[in-house]
Design a protein around this motif. Sequence first.
Motif, PDB file in Angstrom:
ATOM      1  N   LYS A   1       8.442  -5.597   4.890  1.00  0.00           N
ATOM      2  CA  LYS A   1       8.068  -4.238   5.295  1.00  0.00           C
ATOM      3  C   LYS A   1       8.540  -3.866   6.696  1.00  0.00           C
TER       4      LYS A   1
ATOM      5  N   MET B   1      -3.801   1.306   9.892  1.00  0.00           N
ATOM      6  CA  MET B   1      -3.755   0.376   8.778  1.00  0.00           C
ATOM      7  C   MET B   1      -3.029  -0.878   9.250  1.00  0.00           C
TER       8      MET B   1
ATOM      9  N   GLY C   1       3.625  -8.302   2.415  1.00  0.00           N
ATOM     10  CA  GLY C   1       2.600  -7.948   1.430  1.00  0.00           C
ATOM     11  C   GLY C   1       3.115  -7.292   0.164  1.00  0.00           C
ATOM     12  N   GLY C   2       2.268  -7.297  -0.839  1.00  0.00           N
ATOM     13  CA  GLY C   2       2.568  -6.655  -2.113  1.00  0.00           C
ATOM     14  C   GLY C   2       1.317  -6.664  -2.961  1.00  0.00           C
ATOM     15  N   GLY C   3       1.289  -5.776  -3.966  1.00  0.00           N
ATOM     16  CA  GLY C   3       0.158  -5.763  -4.891  1.00  0.00           C
ATOM     17  C   GLY C   3      -1.164  -5.436  -4.204  1.00  0.00           C
ATOM     18  N   GLY C   4      -1.105  -4.690  -3.103  1.00  0.00           N
ATOM     19  CA  GLY C   4      -2.330  -4.277  -2.436  1.00  0.00           C
ATOM     20  C   GLY C   4      -3.000  -5.382  -1.627  1.00  0.00           C
ATOM     21  N   LYS C   5      -2.388  -6.545  -1.576  1.00  0.00           N
ATOM     22  CA  LYS C   5      -2.996  -7.649  -0.821  1.00  0.00           C
ATOM     23  C   LYS C   5      -2.475  -7.640   0.613  1.00  0.00           C
TER      24      LYS C   5
ATOM     25  N   ILE D   1      -3.799  -5.888   3.242  1.00  0.00           N
ATOM     26  CA  ILE D   1      -3.848  -4.527   3.799  1.00  0.00           C
ATOM     27  C   ILE D   1      -5.278  -4.232   4.211  1.00  0.00           C
TER      28      ILE D   1
ATOM     29  N   LYS E   1      -0.110   4.224  11.297  1.00  0.00           N
ATOM     30  CA  LYS E   1      -1.136   5.258  11.206  1.00  0.00           C
ATOM     31  C   LYS E   1      -1.649   5.310   9.772  1.00  0.00           C
TER      32      LYS E   1
ATOM     33  N   ILE F   1      -2.831   7.485   6.901  1.00  0.00           N
ATOM     34  CA  ILE F   1      -2.761   8.893   6.504  1.00  0.00           C
ATOM     35  C   ILE F   1      -3.994   9.190   5.652  1.00  0.00           C
TER      36      ILE F   1
ATOM     37  N   GLN G   1      -6.222   4.297  -7.146  1.00  0.00           N
ATOM     38  CA  GLN G   1      -6.158   2.921  -6.667  1.00  0.00           C
ATOM     39  C   GLN G   1      -7.553   2.466  -6.255  1.00  0.00           C
TER      40      GLN G   1
ATOM     41  N   ASN H   1      -6.395  -0.495  -2.546  1.00  0.00           N
ATOM     42  CA  ASN H   1      -4.938  -0.361  -2.436  1.00  0.00           C
ATOM     43  C   ASN H   1      -4.192  -0.958  -3.602  1.00  0.00           C
TER      44      ASN H   1
ATOM     45  N   GLU I   1       8.663   3.587  -2.315  1.00  0.00           N
ATOM     46  CA  GLU I   1       7.308   4.136  -2.302  1.00  0.00           C
ATOM     47  C   GLU I   1       7.091   5.052  -1.098  1.00  0.00           C
TER      48      GLU I   1
HETATM   49  P1  ADP Z   1       1.769  -3.007  -1.267  1.00  0.00           P
HETATM   50  O1  ADP Z   1       3.005  -3.740  -0.942  1.00  0.00           O
HETATM   51  O2  ADP Z   1       0.599  -3.893  -1.315  1.00  0.00           O
HETATM   52  O3  ADP Z   1       1.933  -2.140  -2.425  1.00  0.00           O
HETATM   53  P2  ADP Z   1       1.916  -0.573   0.342  1.00  0.00           P
HETATM   54  O4  ADP Z   1       2.476  -0.488   1.708  1.00  0.00           O
HETATM   55  O5  ADP Z   1       2.752  -0.017  -0.743  1.00  0.00           O
HETATM   56  O6  ADP Z   1       1.532  -2.083   0.041  1.00  0.00           O
HETATM   57  O7  ADP Z   1       0.507   0.131   0.328  1.00  0.00           O
HETATM   58  C1  ADP Z   1      -0.356   0.071  -0.791  1.00  0.00           C
HETATM   59  C2  ADP Z   1      -1.207   1.315  -0.879  1.00  0.00           C
HETATM   60  O8  ADP Z   1      -1.978   1.509   0.293  1.00  0.00           O
HETATM   61  C3  ADP Z   1      -0.396   2.589  -1.005  1.00  0.00           C
HETATM   62  O9  ADP Z   1      -0.155   2.879  -2.341  1.00  0.00           O
HETATM   63  C4  ADP Z   1      -1.289   3.639  -0.381  1.00  0.00           C
HETATM   64  O10 ADP Z   1      -2.243   4.090  -1.292  1.00  0.00           O
HETATM   65  C5  ADP Z   1      -2.025   2.885   0.676  1.00  0.00           C
HETATM   66  N1  ADP Z   1      -1.376   3.058   1.978  1.00  0.00           N
HETATM   67  C6  ADP Z   1      -0.405   2.294   2.476  1.00  0.00           C
HETATM   68  N2  ADP Z   1      -0.047   2.693   3.692  1.00  0.00           N
HETATM   69  C7  ADP Z   1      -0.812   3.756   3.988  1.00  0.00           C
HETATM   70  C8  ADP Z   1      -0.935   4.606   5.121  1.00  0.00           C
HETATM   71  N3  ADP Z   1      -0.210   4.432   6.206  1.00  0.00           N
HETATM   72  N4  ADP Z   1      -1.843   5.588   5.068  1.00  0.00           N
HETATM   73  C9  ADP Z   1      -2.613   5.751   3.982  1.00  0.00           C
HETATM   74  N5  ADP Z   1      -2.551   4.999   2.898  1.00  0.00           N
HETATM   75  C10 ADP Z   1      -1.666   3.995   2.888  1.00  0.00           C
END
Ligand code: ADP
Length: 652
Positions: free
Chosen positions: A102, A142, A148-152, A154, A187, A189, A218, A221, A261
């Motif tokens: 990332k 955040m 990372g991936g799969g919401g882990k 975060i 940041k 969002i 979701q 995440n 994404e």
């Molecule tokens: P992963 O690799 O685990 O999929 P992501 O960076 O794609 O990680 O983030 C997963 C989810 O977290 C996103 O789909 C979104 O819903 C939320 N998210 C990620 N970054 C932000 C952000 N900066 N502000 C708000 N929501 C976020």
Amino acid sequence: MRVIRTCRRMGIATVVVYSEADAGSLAVEMADEAVAIGPAPAAQSYLVAEKIIDACRQTGAEAVHPGFGFLSERADFARACADAGIVFIGPNPHAIEAMGDKIASKRFAAGAGVSCVPGHIGEIDGPAHAAEIAQAIGYPVMLKASAGGGGKGIRVVRQATEIGEALSGVKAEARGAFGDDRVFIEKFIENPRHVEIQVLGDKHGHVVHLFERECSIQRRNQKVIEEAPSPLLDAETRAAMGAQAVALAQAVGYDSAGTVEFVAGQDRSFYFLEMNTRLQVEHPVTELITGLDLVEQMIRVAAGEPLAFGQDDLAIKGWAIESRLYAEDPYRGFLPSIGRLVRYAAPEEGPRGEGIVRVDSGVREGDEISMFYDPMIAKLATWGATRQGAIETMAEALEDLHIEGVGHNASFLSAVMDQHRFQSGRLSTGYIGEEFPDGFHGLTPSDAQVDVMTAAALAMQRVQARRNGRSHAVLRSPRARDEWVVVLGERKRRVRIADVAPELVVELLDEDRVLRLEGVDWAPGRALLRATLDGTPFVAEVAPAAEGFVIRHRAARARVLVLTPVSAELHGRLPPRKAADTSRQVVSPMPGLVVSIDVATGDEVKAGQTICVIEAMKMQNIIRAERDGVIKQLNVGPGDSVGADEVLAEFA
Ligand code: ADP
Ligand code: ADP
Ligand code: MG
């Protein structure tokens, strides 16, 4: 499983690798050959590149499709394949390296003119550095694991006091799941939507996009419900997003299927999040609206074929929705649930009414859902000519699903399909938290659903009575035969029933209405009851319970009792049994592995303080004290595995 399906259709022989936990799996059964690669923990099997390459050598496999997880985004694995003369079915290692991380991908995207989330594009050194940067960006922020991936890996942090613990939590989770604990900050969002673009490139410099998917529903995440196209986008935004995604892919020399994404504001502003350099879990919705098989495209491109179509040949046809069926118990705060699939019946694949149903699943009845891998049981995808059609078909497909043995989220998914807000497309990543602020407890049945449950319970009760040969003694007396009281939650309904073959007529005595039930298809022991009520067909999931039944219809679930008027009089007068006092105990809410114990015997702890950390299905769960007190005894230590409801610690 997904890859085996496509290979079969293309006439390509398949070899799967499997860990000890998956020895009896459906994938092993379906593949032409299977090679064991070690113990259940992924770090000793699925994540060991050398073992996969050995399996290729051993079987003469020419190419590897890495699926969605594990080694799919590891450039060193793609390189190791190339060095061994094996084709890696995915992008080239340079693209994985530039996009698979990332921090690196954000730097690259910013350079390519893609709009990025404001933040610090670099690694965080420690708590002091994190606090300083978060202050500069402005809370909420955040924390994210770069790998990372799969919401882990975060975590959202809303105030400075939380940042230290959040940082160590994210680092620990990232180390465990990805073997890499670099973390960065951006940041957060507020109230955003998740919209992503599917891209596809070949080795000849062509890149197209296959439109967007919206994955805003979701939890933690992690995507739960996805759809294509997105109800948010208009043609102009779609074209702008698609163009940015293609520009990014082109800049990095992308030559496979991948996903760019974005987080999008409700005003359709959008910011780049990350690129996933692999097939995405939610790819079926794109396949359903474009008619393409993405795995086939990946295989063709890896073999050196140029894309057979350009951007102008592609169009969106209809609407598709995917629901992820997770082994987690929505009635217990969505805790992971493991165990054996004692019963597992999925809806039938293929056309259904005006729509289409697709089921992607790697399990079958009798299989074990283990604590070692992701808690996904299956994915249900539906297609319709319109969004409403796809939702309706999904709601029906979910009714045809039946699972026993592990907790699962089907009733939760049904609830979302039935919600007006979901139907009107007003989505956000906060949807689940906003719509279910106190968790999910099943929906209160609507009046129409109460009718369905009443009729279903009476139908079953009559089938059983007939089987038990009570047709003479009990059914002869007119009163005993005709009048019953149906108890459903707080509701009691007096009914009189009459068999007017082929109908069962149910007279609701207090409401001056009748229900007409026809075509009952059920026998004792069967879990699904089908029938037609007042001309409308329905399905209910049913199970026997004391004096009655537990019935689930759509997202509503209730215990329904069918009582004689006399026993109904007595019902509800006995006080409920008192629950055992567990206030002095800290119990494990789910089965898992103890990662750390954060207190010692004799410690004075405050409510909310961390007692220990338990890992299950790759999630770290912090177990906190629910009250103030002194720790009298600790029953477990780091490395122990624990069961659900096991007592971890006791207060004095
Ligand atoms: P992963 O690799 O685990 O999929 P992501 O960076 O794609 O990680 O983030 C997963 C989810 O977290 C996103 O789909 C979104 O819903 C939320 N998210 C990620 N970054 C932000 C952000 N900066 N502000 C708000 N929501 C976020
Ligand atoms: P994202 O949220 O980044 O879009 P997906 O929801 O597509 O990711 O899920 C894929 C991620 O989940 C991968 O990064 C991988 O780490 C993990 N994953 C998916 N399936 C499995 C699996 N069967 N076993 C282990 N990890 C998996
Ligand atoms: Mg993501």
